[in-house]
Design an enzyme around this catalytic site. Sequence first.
Site, PDB file in Angstrom:
ATOM      1  N   CYS A   2       1.094  -1.161   0.067  1.00 10.69           N
ATOM      2  CA  CYS A   2      -0.082   0.028  -0.189  1.00 10.69           C
ATOM      3  C   CYS A   2       1.002   1.346  -0.117  1.00 10.69           C
ATOM      4  O   CYS A   2       2.071   1.127   0.331  1.00 10.69           O
ATOM      5  CB  CYS A   2      -0.976   0.031   1.279  1.00 10.69           C
ATOM      6  SG  CYS A   2      -1.563  -1.580   1.401  1.00 10.69           S
ATOM      7  N   ARG A  27       4.075   1.026  -7.080  1.00  7.54           N
ATOM      8  CA  ARG A  27       4.231   0.064  -5.725  1.00  7.54           C
ATOM      9  C   ARG A  27       3.157  -1.159  -5.968  1.00  7.54           C
ATOM     10  O   ARG A  27       3.343  -2.111  -5.313  1.00  7.54           O
ATOM     11  CB  ARG A  27       3.889   0.600  -4.433  1.00  7.54           C
ATOM     12  CG  ARG A  27       5.015   1.490  -3.948  1.00  7.54           C
ATOM     13  CD  ARG A  27       4.772   2.421  -2.939  1.00  7.54           C
ATOM     14  NE  ARG A  27       4.575   1.819  -1.582  1.00  7.54           N
ATOM     15  CZ  ARG A  27       5.567   1.767  -0.550  1.00  7.54           C
ATOM     16  NH1 ARG A  27       6.699   2.564  -0.942  1.00  7.54           N
ATOM     17  NH2 ARG A  27       5.335   0.847   0.475  1.00  7.54           N
ATOM     18  N   TRP A  73      -3.425  -2.526  -1.171  1.00  7.39           N
ATOM     19  CA  TRP A  73      -2.845  -3.893  -1.858  1.00  7.39           C
ATOM     20  C   TRP A  73      -3.430  -4.823  -0.753  1.00  7.39           C
ATOM     21  O   TRP A  73      -3.146  -4.850   0.270  1.00  7.39           O
ATOM     22  CB  TRP A  73      -1.425  -3.993  -1.679  1.00  7.39           C
ATOM     23  CG  TRP A  73      -0.990  -5.159  -2.549  1.00  7.39           C
ATOM     24  CD1 TRP A  73      -0.785  -5.404  -3.928  1.00  7.39           C
ATOM     25  CD2 TRP A  73      -0.539  -6.471  -2.008  1.00  7.39           C
ATOM     26  NE1 TRP A  73      -0.359  -6.751  -4.141  1.00  7.39           N
ATOM     27  CE2 TRP A  73      -0.383  -7.320  -3.094  1.00  7.39           C
ATOM     28  CE3 TRP A  73      -0.485  -6.833  -0.715  1.00  7.39           C
ATOM     29  CZ2 TRP A  73       0.240  -8.384  -2.770  1.00  7.39           C
ATOM     30  CZ3 TRP A  73      -0.036  -8.096  -0.399  1.00  7.39           C
ATOM     31  CH2 TRP A  73       0.258  -8.936  -1.567  1.00  7.39           C
ATOM     32  N   ASN A  99      -0.851   1.250   6.508  1.00  8.97           N
ATOM     33  CA  ASN A  99      -0.183   0.162   5.511  1.00  8.97           C
ATOM     34  C   ASN A  99       0.138  -1.040   6.905  1.00  8.97           C
ATOM     35  O   ASN A  99       0.547  -0.550   7.889  1.00  8.97           O
ATOM     36  CB  ASN A  99       1.039   0.861   5.056  1.00  8.97           C
ATOM     37  CG  ASN A  99       0.750   1.648   3.574  1.00  8.97           C
ATOM     38  OD1 ASN A  99      -0.296   1.397   3.300  1.00  8.97           O
ATOM     39  ND2 ASN A  99       1.891   2.007   3.235  1.00  8.97           N
ATOM     40  N   GLY A 100       0.177  -2.126   6.460  1.00  9.24           N
ATOM     41  CA  GLY A 100       0.873  -3.133   7.323  1.00  9.24           C
ATOM     42  C   GLY A 100      -0.582  -4.033   7.637  1.00  9.24           C
ATOM     43  O   GLY A 100      -1.519  -4.084   6.868  1.00  9.24           O
ATOM     44  N   GLU A 484      16.287 -15.522 -13.071  1.00 10.62           N
ATOM     45  CA  GLU A 484      15.984 -14.159 -12.970  1.00 10.62           C
ATOM     46  C   GLU A 484      15.051 -14.065 -14.753  1.00 10.62           C
ATOM     47  O   GLU A 484      14.147 -13.330 -14.460  1.00 10.62           O
ATOM     48  CB  GLU A 484      17.265 -13.401 -13.010  1.00 10.62           C
ATOM     49  CG  GLU A 484      16.749 -11.777 -13.083  1.00 10.62           C
ATOM     50  CD  GLU A 484      15.921 -11.091 -12.120  1.00 10.62           C
ATOM     51  OE1 GLU A 484      15.237 -12.155 -11.378  1.00 10.62           O
ATOM     52  OE2 GLU A 484      15.397 -10.158 -12.324  1.00 10.62           O
ATOM     53  N   LYS A 488      11.329 -12.611 -14.670  1.00 14.90           N
ATOM     54  CA  LYS A 488      10.648 -11.250 -15.440  1.00 14.90           C
ATOM     55  C   LYS A 488       9.506 -11.767 -16.116  1.00 14.90           C
ATOM     56  O   LYS A 488       8.801 -10.845 -16.426  1.00 14.90           O
ATOM     57  CB  LYS A 488      11.829 -10.666 -16.055  1.00 14.90           C
ATOM     58  CG  LYS A 488      13.145 -10.080 -15.313  1.00 14.90           C
ATOM     59  CD  LYS A 488      12.807  -8.565 -15.004  1.00 14.90           C
ATOM     60  CE  LYS A 488      12.062  -9.076 -13.549  1.00 14.90           C
ATOM     61  NZ  LYS A 488      13.085  -9.183 -12.316  1.00 14.90           N
ATOM     62  N   GLU A 491       6.175 -12.406 -14.223  1.00 14.59           N
ATOM     63  CA  GLU A 491       6.016 -11.037 -13.515  1.00 14.59           C
ATOM     64  C   GLU A 491       5.068 -10.381 -14.416  1.00 14.59           C
ATOM     65  O   GLU A 491       3.993  -9.717 -13.989  1.00 14.59           O
ATOM     66  CB  GLU A 491       6.877 -10.356 -12.973  1.00 14.59           C
ATOM     67  CG  GLU A 491       7.749 -10.985 -11.763  1.00 14.59           C
ATOM     68  CD  GLU A 491       8.899 -10.192 -11.283  1.00 14.59           C
ATOM     69  OE1 GLU A 491       8.886  -9.709  -9.972  1.00 14.59           O
ATOM     70  OE2 GLU A 491       9.635  -9.814 -12.099  1.00 14.59           O
ATOM     71  N   HIS A 507      16.487 -34.293 -15.906  1.00 13.06           N
ATOM     72  CA  HIS A 507      15.665 -35.067 -14.727  1.00 13.06           C
ATOM     73  C   HIS A 507      14.464 -34.433 -14.563  1.00 13.06           C
ATOM     74  O   HIS A 507      13.858 -34.531 -13.364  1.00 13.06           O
ATOM     75  CB  HIS A 507      16.623 -34.652 -13.504  1.00 13.06           C
ATOM     76  CG  HIS A 507      17.881 -35.182 -13.616  1.00 13.06           C
ATOM     77  ND1 HIS A 507      18.253 -36.500 -13.635  1.00 13.06           N
ATOM     78  CD2 HIS A 507      19.287 -34.435 -13.656  1.00 13.06           C
ATOM     79  CE1 HIS A 507      19.607 -36.696 -13.750  1.00 13.06           C
ATOM     80  NE2 HIS A 507      20.217 -35.503 -13.563  1.00 13.06           N
ATOM     81  N   LYS A 606       5.812  -3.643  -5.438  1.00 17.05           N
ATOM     82  CA  LYS A 606       7.142  -3.145  -5.555  1.00 17.05           C
ATOM     83  C   LYS A 606       7.747  -3.552  -4.071  1.00 17.05           C
ATOM     84  O   LYS A 606       8.680  -3.804  -4.085  1.00 17.05           O
ATOM     85  CB  LYS A 606       7.087  -1.667  -5.890  1.00 17.05           C
ATOM     86  CG  LYS A 606       8.539  -1.365  -6.113  1.00 17.05           C
ATOM     87  CD  LYS A 606       9.082  -1.828  -7.330  1.00 17.05           C
ATOM     88  CE  LYS A 606      10.629  -1.741  -7.431  1.00 17.05           C
ATOM     89  NZ  LYS A 606      11.202  -2.422  -8.239  1.00 17.05           N
TER      90      LYS A 606
HETATM   91  C1  G6P Z   1       8.605  -7.886  -4.657  1.00 17.47           C
HETATM   92  C2  G6P Z   1       9.243  -7.275  -5.913  1.00 17.47           C
HETATM   93  C3  G6P Z   1      10.289  -7.829  -6.549  1.00 17.47           C
HETATM   94  C4  G6P Z   1      11.306  -7.794  -5.538  1.00 17.47           C
HETATM   95  C5  G6P Z   1      11.111  -8.477  -4.165  1.00 17.47           C
HETATM   96  C6  G6P Z   1      11.914  -8.406  -3.057  1.00 17.47           C
HETATM   97  O1  G6P Z   1       8.126  -9.171  -4.984  1.00 17.47           O
HETATM   98  O2  G6P Z   1       8.038  -7.072  -6.872  1.00 17.47           O
HETATM   99  O3  G6P Z   1      10.741  -7.195  -7.448  1.00 17.47           O
HETATM  100  O4  G6P Z   1      12.770  -8.438  -6.118  1.00 17.47           O
HETATM  101  O5  G6P Z   1       9.686  -7.850  -3.687  1.00 17.47           O
HETATM  102  O6  G6P Z   1      12.223  -6.934  -3.012  1.00 17.47           O
HETATM  103  P1  G6P Z   1      13.310  -5.980  -2.235  1.00 17.47           P
HETATM  104  O7  G6P Z   1      12.810  -4.786  -2.296  1.00 17.47           O
HETATM  105  O8  G6P Z   1      13.417  -6.746  -0.872  1.00 17.47           O
HETATM  106  O9  G6P Z   1      14.577  -6.093  -3.517  1.00 17.47           O
END
Ligand code: G6P
Length: 611
Positions: A2, A27, A73, A99-100, A484, A488, A491, A507, A606
């Site tokens: 949030c 975010r 969120w 938030n939280g 990674e 990507k 996501e 395997h 985010k």
């Molecule tokens: C979320 C974001 C990712 C990020 C992860 C860890 O899932 O969408 O892009 O890698 O959090 O976040 P941080 O801020 O700890 O790197």
Amino acid sequence: MCGIVGYIGNKEAFPILISGLKRLEYRGYDSAGVALLNGKTRIYKCKGKVSDLEEYVSDKDCSGTIGMGHTRWATHGEPNDINAHPHASMQGTFVVIHNGIIENYSRLKKRLEDRGYTFHSETDTEVLANLIEYIYLKGQVSAEIAVRLALTKVVGAYGILVACQEEQDVMFAARKGSPLVVGVGNGEFFFASDATPIVEHTNRVIYLNDDDVAIVRRDEITLKTVLNVPLTPVIQNLDIEIGEIEKSGFDHFMLKEIFEQSRSIEDTFRGRISHDRTQINLGGLYDVWPTLMQARRILIVGCGTSWHAGLVGEYLLEEFSRIPVEVEYASEFRYRNPIIYKDDVVIAISQSGETADTLAAIRLAKENGALVIGICNVVGSSIPRETNAGVYTHAGPEIGVASTKAFTAQVTVLAMIAIELGHKRKALSDEDYALLIQNLVEIPGKIQKILSHNDEIKEIASIYKDSHNFLYLGRGYFFPVALEGALKLKEISYIHAEGYPAAEMKHGPIALIDEQMPVVVIAAKDKSYEKIVSNIQEVKARKGIVIALVSEGDTIIHDMADHVMEIPLADEALAPLLAVIPLQLLSYHIAVMRGCNVDQPRNLAKSVTVE
Ligand code: G6P
């Protein structure tokens, strides 16, 4: 997660709140709302985007010089108009954004219900609003006392703004586990869950700490703890420029951030690699080198992309420093009763510096006496403030939800630590040390070259944009890059993708390969090149489609693969910094062609400030 914005001053609050909410859109969220105070309190909120909110309020009275805005969120209760913030207390005395997660909310709710309170939403936030109101009315205390007392009853995490209908010259801000920043203007204050909405108004900020409560009037701020212990506010200067949080002509933040990487990596090693390129100086680790050099073990914790950077770090640190390294998902580490020795060093990696699981993992490590080092991007965020030492990545604000430049900056920091540590421990010769530094310094130029092939990568994307599955394979340093690359794609394009160590393909994943399956193989020149060539043959033998990432000048794989993407030659330990770039671009173009919301993918946030 949030997003919070707030304002108290002499200007109209609404435009400030809306532009702040837009700055926080990156975010990720599912609904948005504002509350404005101008004699009476008005709350407008709806499911959807900030633009939906703007449309919804277009015929409404949005006047007022005090206000708060929120992007939600969902944690408690589905995303809808009612569950959106702000939440008012039952009798309308208080309005709260939060938030939280309030963990004991159901117990608090039950108690309030027993005392006649009714609830409209399914949120924990409404419980907090009603709790504050109950204490205020029942105890006949000031709003400040009601807020502080209510917070002493709360178990869980919060970053909150609270305003009171009866005391309209004051706004309360409080934090526990969920970040909150107060911007200091002239006769005005701004509030936000991170600094991005504040930058355009002031560069003077106060970061709240856990258990802080700020009582803010137009011309003064008073800081105290929840338990009424006075504190002195510390004003810090923000070093973010407004241009850094705008798209600068790119269609999306993600594309801008991919293209920024040669610059951002230079920013990461600026001032840390000597001008003559013979030395690495990491000021943030100055005091802890002796401990680091004697470490029994290095544990790396992180989540998502940061965890992938940690995996690259494991390879780098073990190779150069010869200290054993383990990499753990922070969420697993914190809950599985891990063995942590006093002479372990824990490296926490986080772009935002706020990820709840990573924060909890470092607290656990500290409790067990380990030295904790942070690698974070957001200056002043929670993790760097709780670690014993650290290195900022200085990649600049990363707005696209899918992490790109933060990853390469994290790997750059890990490479610098590994190279320096290896040299200090004499595991790395002077000659190799100098050579690696030279190689690192050359990385930004090589990234520029890769970016100039953007159109070719876009072309490949256009062919496979409708695929349902992708497999990404890599060995050694390229295995984390495969993970990674797959992340990507998942996501932002919502295509199922798996990253795998190439040798493990036989395997299991090999069973998935058919003529519909694009397999991205990271096959740049390294010590397992011959092996990966065999893996490509295994895929081709099963009619799989091979999109190979090769080193410039490679002819062998050119003849075998369906498509190739090239990266310049580099030391294999640093080559992840190059190999990840075409994969980021491939995902980006596929997602755009599929009409996906690249910068704000569905369901993702985010900064994940809940567990
Ligand atoms: C979320 C974001 C990712 C990020 C992860 C860890 O899932 O969408 O892009 O890698 O959090 O976040 P941080 O801020 O700890 O790197």
